[in-house]
Design a protein around this motif. Structure first.
Motif, PDB file in Angstrom:
ATOM      1  N   ASP A 323       0.788  -1.223   0.000  1.00  0.00           N
ATOM      2  CA  ASP A 323       0.000   0.000   0.000  1.00  0.00           C
ATOM      3  C   ASP A 323       0.827   1.283   0.000  1.00  0.00           C
ATOM      4  OD1 ASP A 323       0.973  -0.496   2.538  1.00  0.00           O
ATOM      5  OD2 ASP A 323      -0.785   0.305   3.582  1.00  0.00           O
ATOM      6  N   ARG A 324       2.159   1.177   0.068  1.00  0.00           N
ATOM      7  CA  ARG A 324       2.980   2.391   0.097  1.00  0.00           C
ATOM      8  C   ARG A 324       4.441   2.036  -0.159  1.00  0.00           C
ATOM      9  NH1 ARG A 324       5.357   3.762   5.259  1.00  0.00           N
ATOM     10  NH2 ARG A 324       5.013   2.161   6.839  1.00  0.00           N
ATOM     11  N   ILE A 325       5.302   3.041  -0.075  1.00  0.00           N
ATOM     12  CA  ILE A 325       6.741   2.898  -0.325  1.00  0.00           C
ATOM     13  C   ILE A 325       6.963   2.278  -1.710  1.00  0.00           C
ATOM     14  CG2 ILE A 325       8.962   2.278   0.683  1.00  0.00           C
ATOM     15  CD1 ILE A 325       7.687   1.719   3.295  1.00  0.00           C
ATOM     16  N   GLU A 326       6.428   2.931  -2.707  1.00  0.00           N
ATOM     17  CA  GLU A 326       6.505   2.384  -4.065  1.00  0.00           C
ATOM     18  C   GLU A 326       7.735   2.932  -4.782  1.00  0.00           C
ATOM     19  OE1 GLU A 326       1.784   2.696  -4.917  1.00  0.00           O
ATOM     20  OE2 GLU A 326       2.877   4.307  -3.910  1.00  0.00           O
ATOM     21  N   MET A 327       8.663   2.039  -5.100  1.00  0.00           N
ATOM     22  CA  MET A 327       9.901   2.424  -5.772  1.00  0.00           C
ATOM     23  C   MET A 327      10.045   1.657  -7.069  1.00  0.00           C
ATOM     24  SD  MET A 327      12.731   2.632  -2.712  1.00  0.00           S
ATOM     25  CE  MET A 327      12.036   1.634  -1.395  1.00  0.00           C
ATOM     26  N   GLY A 328      10.520   2.327  -8.094  1.00  0.00           N
ATOM     27  CA  GLY A 328      10.771   1.669  -9.360  1.00  0.00           C
ATOM     28  C   GLY A 328      11.991   0.770  -9.296  1.00  0.00           C
ATOM     29  N   THR A 329      12.179   0.009 -10.352  1.00  0.00           N
ATOM     30  CA  THR A 329      13.303  -0.920 -10.411  1.00  0.00           C
ATOM     31  C   THR A 329      14.610  -0.165 -10.661  1.00  0.00           C
ATOM     32  OG1 THR A 329      11.899  -2.681 -11.260  1.00  0.00           O
ATOM     33  CG2 THR A 329      14.274  -2.889 -11.658  1.00  0.00           C
ATOM     34  N   PRO A 330      15.662  -0.459  -9.900  1.00  0.00           N
ATOM     35  CA  PRO A 330      16.963   0.143 -10.201  1.00  0.00           C
ATOM     36  C   PRO A 330      17.381  -0.152 -11.635  1.00  0.00           C
ATOM     37  CG  PRO A 330      17.009  -0.986  -8.084  1.00  0.00           C
ATOM     38  CD  PRO A 330      15.713  -1.351  -8.734  1.00  0.00           C
ATOM     39  N   ARG A 331      17.922   0.845 -12.284  1.00  0.00           N
ATOM     40  CA  ARG A 331      18.405   0.665 -13.656  1.00  0.00           C
ATOM     41  C   ARG A 331      19.666  -0.192 -13.662  1.00  0.00           C
ATOM     42  NH1 ARG A 331      16.924   5.272 -17.307  1.00  0.00           N
ATOM     43  NH2 ARG A 331      15.147   6.299 -16.347  1.00  0.00           N
ATOM     44  N   PRO A 332      19.971  -0.784 -14.804  1.00  0.00           N
ATOM     45  CA  PRO A 332      21.185  -1.603 -14.863  1.00  0.00           C
ATOM     46  C   PRO A 332      22.411  -0.818 -14.401  1.00  0.00           C
ATOM     47  CG  PRO A 332      19.865  -1.940 -16.831  1.00  0.00           C
ATOM     48  CD  PRO A 332      19.214  -0.827 -16.059  1.00  0.00           C
ATOM     49  N   GLY A 333      23.120  -1.355 -13.443  1.00  0.00           N
ATOM     50  CA  GLY A 333      24.315  -0.710 -12.902  1.00  0.00           C
ATOM     51  C   GLY A 333      24.095   0.010 -11.589  1.00  0.00           C
ATOM     52  N   GLN A 334      22.833   0.349 -11.257  1.00  0.00           N
ATOM     53  CA  GLN A 334      22.619   1.148 -10.056  1.00  0.00           C
ATOM     54  C   GLN A 334      22.851   0.370  -8.770  1.00  0.00           C
ATOM     55  OE1 GLN A 334      18.678   3.041 -10.712  1.00  0.00           O
ATOM     56  NE2 GLN A 334      19.782   4.991 -10.623  1.00  0.00           N
ATOM     57  N   ILE A 335      22.528  -0.915  -8.733  1.00  0.00           N
ATOM     58  CA  ILE A 335      22.782  -1.689  -7.515  1.00  0.00           C
ATOM     59  C   ILE A 335      24.280  -1.723  -7.238  1.00  0.00           C
ATOM     60  CG2 ILE A 335      22.637  -3.986  -6.476  1.00  0.00           C
ATOM     61  CD1 ILE A 335      20.025  -4.374  -8.081  1.00  0.00           C
ATOM     62  N   ARG A 336      25.051  -1.946  -8.268  1.00  0.00           N
ATOM     63  CA  ARG A 336      26.520  -1.933  -8.108  1.00  0.00           C
ATOM     64  C   ARG A 336      26.996  -0.542  -7.705  1.00  0.00           C
ATOM     65  NH1 ARG A 336      30.612  -1.001 -12.201  1.00  0.00           N
ATOM     66  NH2 ARG A 336      32.641  -1.894 -11.577  1.00  0.00           N
ATOM     67  N   LEU A 337      26.460   0.482  -8.329  1.00  0.00           N
ATOM     68  CA  LEU A 337      26.829   1.862  -7.988  1.00  0.00           C
ATOM     69  C   LEU A 337      26.553   2.136  -6.514  1.00  0.00           C
ATOM     70  CD1 LEU A 337      27.539   4.859  -8.791  1.00  0.00           C
ATOM     71  CD2 LEU A 337      25.095   5.134  -9.237  1.00  0.00           C
ATOM     72  N   TRP A 338      25.338   1.798  -6.045  1.00  0.00           N
ATOM     73  CA  TRP A 338      24.975   2.060  -4.659  1.00  0.00           C
ATOM     74  C   TRP A 338      25.829   1.230  -3.705  1.00  0.00           C
ATOM     75  CZ3 TRP A 338      19.154   1.214  -6.091  1.00  0.00           C
ATOM     76  CH2 TRP A 338      18.696   2.332  -6.816  1.00  0.00           C
ATOM     77  N   SER A 339      26.227   0.041  -4.132  1.00  0.00           N
ATOM     78  CA  SER A 339      27.100  -0.782  -3.290  1.00  0.00           C
ATOM     79  C   SER A 339      28.435  -0.079  -3.069  1.00  0.00           C
ATOM     80  CB  SER A 339      27.322  -2.149  -3.938  1.00  0.00           C
ATOM     81  OG  SER A 339      26.088  -2.827  -4.132  1.00  0.00           O
ATOM     82  N   TYR A 340      28.995   0.472  -4.144  1.00  0.00           N
ATOM     83  CA  TYR A 340      30.277   1.166  -4.001  1.00  0.00           C
ATOM     84  C   TYR A 340      30.113   2.546  -3.364  1.00  0.00           C
ATOM     85  CZ  TYR A 340      32.884  -2.479  -6.290  1.00  0.00           C
ATOM     86  OH  TYR A 340      33.484  -3.687  -6.561  1.00  0.00           O
TER      87      TYR A 340
END
Length: 687
Positions: A323-340
């Motif tokens: 019912d809330r906290i709706e986030m789109g899918t990370p774009r290719p590369g963003q999970i790795r970016l956020w990890s670093y």
């Protein structure tokens, strides 16, 4: 000395919930984790109903089987104490453990974090389950540490149950000893609020206009923090007693909790939960907003608690409840970016949330690395890439510390007081955002540090520049410390509404900015909050590239010069105080202090950075566009330069000296392309 996690190499982990899955999936899950260089799992933090299905009846066999199998695959385990989600039998039998809203209405079972910290019965039952759980698992070879509860003060950081009112009175009696001292601190002579019996004292309750006594409100937040720490202490003490060979942490930085004190007193290091995609839910209306890059500010705050820390939950997919906290899918590369992004700012143990997306419950859209179908996807491949890279650079980076010459200073009292006080709280958030954003875009790394009673000159002297934007609450002791910082060569910058309140939140009967008026060499002659139809003055700044028409936002203070050694850097160009000082500078000893009579905006920050002459820390090594975050982690004489591209398009860098990208192994010099959401880690150690 701040407490840090002690890791020999960068380590990858994942949150795992075996209770959500058929047992036949476990072995394949663990095999695939090891193939991705995941070596740590966190689990059990929501499993109280499994561990104690009925009061006094315990079953620890399930997680023993999980950990036995995990150990066979070389996985280490972080166990969470399950006190964030008390089982239904508990809240049904003991409703006094439930939290309540300000009207006193209980929050019922069915969510999480619906309990209160004050209930003697809840503390008793928590102590029992923690003792039993630690005793059951303390000797298992897979277990390395414990997470206390889960995200203390998340979702709910105010508490108004009957037990909380009782605990508040006890806390006040210890703090003030007598009602006379309490009445003086709270200014209760105003509106005939004077208390004559401790039983008359309550936390905030429903009242006319919902405007509580501001001094009570400040102490209320101090109490909530102290009470949360007291609650956590029960668990920490038990773990120390029964499992002294394991480390202890907890996760998340949430409101009304002094995370520095919590860590100093109870933990081995602090942990953070990083979800940069939250920036899509609450987008900033700033021009050129930081968006997901703003999580570097949150990570900087965590770094002030533990210079090297754990990210206990790193976003690994789209997030959302039903019912809330709706986030789109990370774009290719963003999970790795956020990890670093996390690694740059001090993370040595990175734990993704979660291994597989839940098929049931509130968080069925809070995706993990794996989808429901459990087949390979691009998120799996991206995390596997991070795991492979950690294998290459992990031993070099672990233990390395973030380098910064600039600090933004904050303190809990002003943050908490500013929640209610509209004359300085909103200024703080605007100014911190403006400073951090412009420092980021100019590639000037900054720390976010917290002023505490134990802060000394050595803590401050390592920074060339400190920005302390709107410290309404200011003591003479703090002013003395800041004066010493400037005298020994520091550059210090204040903003409007500085130094007019004492520790109770009452206003001084002395010229603003109170304790630092002498240091700055100014007093405040006149002032106005900028609100509604009240006009905001424009600025005139000689010798600066400040754009014409730049306004002094938020608040306007008219400064009065009190000494011949004070320079007027900028004046107001419009309004009835046209021509009067807006920004001053004073040389004190070897350093300088600036006072600006407004909230800081991006153009004003840029002009001040030019005035001070700050340059990028890595200017000799790289020239990068504003879309790239630049930062350095250093360790035992070695320096590693991180380049993170937050843009959805490739960008061009200029690498000024020959070096190696540790992730790809490529030799770099001259013009170099950094892909969309790309990451480089350059060895810039001087040989």
């Amino acid at each position: 000395m701040a407490k840090s996690i002690q890791m020999n190499e960068l380590t990858l982990g994942v949150c795992y919930y075996p209770e959500h899955w058929p047992e036949e999936l476990w072995e394949d899950d663990f095999r695939r984790m090891r193939e991705m260089n995941i070596s740590v799992i966190r689990m059990a933090e929501f499993a109280w109903a499994m561990l104690e299905p009925e009061e006094g009846k315990f079953d620890f066999g399930f997680f023993h089987r999980v950990m036995d199998l995990a150990h066979r695959y070389g996985l280490k385990v972080i166990l969470g104490t399950p006190t964030a989600t008390p089982p239904a039998w508990l809240t049904h039998k003991y409703p006094e453990v439930l939290n309540a809203n300000v009207e006193g209405v209980l929050y019922r079972h069915g969510m999480r974090r619906h309990y209160n910290y004050s209930s003697p019965k809840y503390r008793e039952l928590c102590a029992i389950i923690v003792r039993k759980m630690v005793d059951a698992y303390k000797d298992h070879p897979a277990v390395i540490g414990w997470q206390i509860d889960n995200e203390l003060n998340c979702e709910m950081n105010v508490f108004y149950s009957e037990a909380d009112h009782v605990a508040f009175r006890a806390w006040l009696q210890e703090r003030y000893a007598t009602l006379d001292k309490l009445n003086k601190a709270w200014g209760t002579v105003f509106w005939s609020q004077t208390y004559t019996d401790w039983e008359q004292v309550y936390l905030t309750r429903p009242m006319v206009n919902q405007s509580p006594n501001p001094h009570l409100a400040l102490d209320e937040k101090r109490f909530i923090s102290a009470n949360a720490i007291s609650f956590a202490r029960i668990q920490a003490d038990l773990i120390r007693e029964l499992a002294p060979h394991h480390w202890i942490t907890t996760n998340g930085t949430f409101g009304h909790l002094d995370s520095h004190e919590l860590t100093d007193e109870l933990l081995d290091f602090y942990s953070y939960d990083s979800y940069p995609q939250f920036s899509t839910i609450f987008p900033s209306d700033d021009e050129n907003p930081l968006a997901d890059r703003a999580w570097s500010l949150n990570l900087s705050n965590t770094r002030s608690i533990s210079p090297n820390f754990c990210v206990m939950e790193q976003q690994s997919g789209p997030g959302g409840w039903v019912d809330r906290i709706e986030m789109g899918t990370p774009r290719p590369g963003q999970i790795r970016l956020w990890s670093y992004q996390s690694v740059l700012h001090g993370t040595d143990l990175l734990v993704y949330f979660r291994w597989r997306t839940a098929t049931m419950g509130t968080e069925i859209y809070w995706h993990g690395i794996n989808d429901y179908h459990n087949r390979p996807n691009r998120r799996v491949r991206e995390v596997a890439q991070v795991g492979e890279e950690f294998g290459k650079i992990g031993a070099l980076i672990a233990g390395a510390t973030y380098q910064a010459e600039v600090a933004i200073l904050q303190d809990y009292d002003n943050v908490w007081d500013g929640e209610l006080d509209r004359w300085h709280g909103p200024l703080q958030w605007k100014s911190v955002r403006a400073w951090y954003k412009q420092l980021q875009y100019r590639h000037i790394p900054a720390d976010l540090i917290t002023l505490r009673a134990k802060t000394d000159l050595d803590d401050l002297a390592k920074y060339k520049v400190i920005v302390y934007p709107h410290a309404a609450i200011m003591t003479d002791e703090t002013a003395e410390l800041l004066t010493k910082y400037v005298e020994q060569g520091g550059k210090l910058i204040f903003g409007a509404r500085t130094g007019y309140k004492d520790m109770t939140g009452q206003c001084y009967m002395r010229p603003f900015p109170g304790p630092v008026a002498e240091l700055c060499g100014i007093t405040i002659e006149d002032f106005t909050l900028i609100k509604g139809t009240v006009g905001v003055a424009e600025l005139q700044w000689e010798g600066s590239s400040l754009p014409a028409g730049t306004k002094a936002v938020g608040f306007n203070e008219v400064l009065s010069i009190e000494g011949t050694d004070v320079d007027i850097v900028a004046a107001y160009a419009t309004e009835y105080y046209k021509g009067m000082p807006a920004l001053t500078r004073r040389a004190v000893g070897e350093g300088k202090v600036w006072y600006y009579g407004a909230a800081f905006s991006e153009p004003v920050v840029d002009a001040l950075l030019e005035e001070i002459g700050l340059v990028a820390l890595a200017a000799d090594w790289v020239e990068a566009p504003a879309e790239v975050e630049v930062g350095i982690r250093s360790n035992k004489g070695s320096d590693y330069l991180f380049l993170l591209n937050y843009a959805s398009e490739p960008v061009l860098l200029t690498v000024k000296q020959s070096t190696t990208d540790l992730l790809s192994g490529a030799q770099l010099e001259g013009s170099t392309e950094l892909p969309a959401y790309g990451v480089m880690v350059l060895d810039i150690t001087k040989r």
